[in-house]
Design an enzyme around this catalytic site. Structure first.
Site, PDB file in Angstrom:
ATOM      1  N   GLY A  29       0.810  -1.206   0.000  1.00  0.00           N
ATOM      2  CA  GLY A  29       0.000   0.000   0.000  1.00  0.00           C
ATOM      3  C   GLY A  29       0.844   1.256   0.000  1.00  0.00           C
ATOM      4  N   GLY A  80      -0.683  -1.811   5.263  1.00  0.00           N
ATOM      5  CA  GLY A  80      -1.685  -0.797   4.988  1.00  0.00           C
ATOM      6  C   GLY A  80      -3.073  -1.414   5.001  1.00  0.00           C
ATOM      7  N   GLY A  95      -4.756  -3.659  -3.550  1.00  0.00           N
ATOM      8  CA  GLY A  95      -3.561  -3.898  -4.355  1.00  0.00           C
ATOM      9  C   GLY A  95      -3.409  -5.341  -4.788  1.00  0.00           C
ATOM     10  N   GLU A 101      -0.804 -11.002   2.338  1.00  0.00           N
ATOM     11  CA  GLU A 101      -0.944 -10.184   3.542  1.00  0.00           C
ATOM     12  C   GLU A 101      -1.593 -10.975   4.674  1.00  0.00           C
ATOM     13  OE1 GLU A 101      -1.236  -5.939   1.132  1.00  0.00           O
ATOM     14  OE2 GLU A 101      -3.048  -7.070   1.599  1.00  0.00           O
TER      15      GLU A 101
END
Length: 228
Positions: A29, A80, A95, A101
């Site tokens: 991010g 992020g 993204g 993540e």
């Protein structure tokens, strides 16, 4: 305070959590990019990146990193978010790195979110879609299931080529409109997660330990204990 200044304030506050020689996880991010560009070069770290984009951003600053197949677990991961509510629940995946993540967040001893004030919301899904990573061969199955539940969605396209956006894992992203879903983010997560071919859902419920939100008044710190 403009968004870039808010991002820098959040990244600066997050940098205070970092110390030399730690194993640091990095999500993705624009605020994470500020952390990489302005603060990380001063540290000596072992970094595990959640996405190829983050690896490339680190390489551009001359910083080596490991990818998710590293067996080591981060002491801290900084990431992020596309949206964060005051209970520290998140929308991730703008993204297209939501699977990496998630893997990194669940392996980390501490998971901290950094963002500007535009990402803070009172209700997840009210103004930003929920990304769903799906195996391409199951895309039509997913579309039919969503249609049968009257859930609006769209296949994310790529602005750099014709056709769908492709994740690091070779999958596609379907963005689900949750603005009219009134049963809560947890219910939506479990509904989507059980559909055939779904690899990951960009609702991170009860995972983040802390969020540092840059605002015009400084940095708001949301913590798991305080949010309960």
């Amino acid at each position: 305070m403009p968004a870039e200044s808010e991002k820098e304030a959040a990244a600066s506050e997050a940098s205070k959590l970092i110390h030399d020689h730690m194993i640091l996880g990095l999500g993705s991010g624009s605020t994470v990019e500020v952390l990489i560009n302005k603060f990380l070069p001063r540290f000596k770290l072992k970094i595990i990146a959640a996405s190829r984009a983050t690896q490339l951003a680190l390489q551009a600053k001359g910083i080596d990193s490991l990818f998710l197949d590293s067996p080591e677990n981060p002491e801290l991961t900084i990431d992020g978010a596309d949206r964060v509510d005051r209970n520290l629940n998140l929308i991730k995946g703008g993204g297209a790195a939501l699977l990496g993540e998630r893997v990194l967040a669940e392996r980390s001893s501490r998971y901290v979110i950094i963002a500007d004030s535009s990402k803070l919301t009172n209700r997840l899904g009210s103004d930003f879609p929920v990304p769903v990573e799906v195996e391409p061969i199951a895309y039509h199955n997913l579309a039919s299931e969503l249609d049968s539940m009257a859930i609006k969605w769209r296949l994310r396209s790529c602005n750099c080529k014709n056709g769908p956006a492709v994740t690091d894992n070779g999958n596609w992203i379907v963005d689900v409109d949750a603005s009219s879903f009134d049963r809560g983010a947890s219910d939506l997560y479990y509904i989507l997660r059980t559909l055939t071919g779904v690899v990951e859902v960009g609702l991170f419920i009860g995972i983040a330990d802390e969020a540092l939100i840059g605002t015009s008044q400084g940095v708001i710190r949301l913590t798991r204990n305080a949010s309960k």
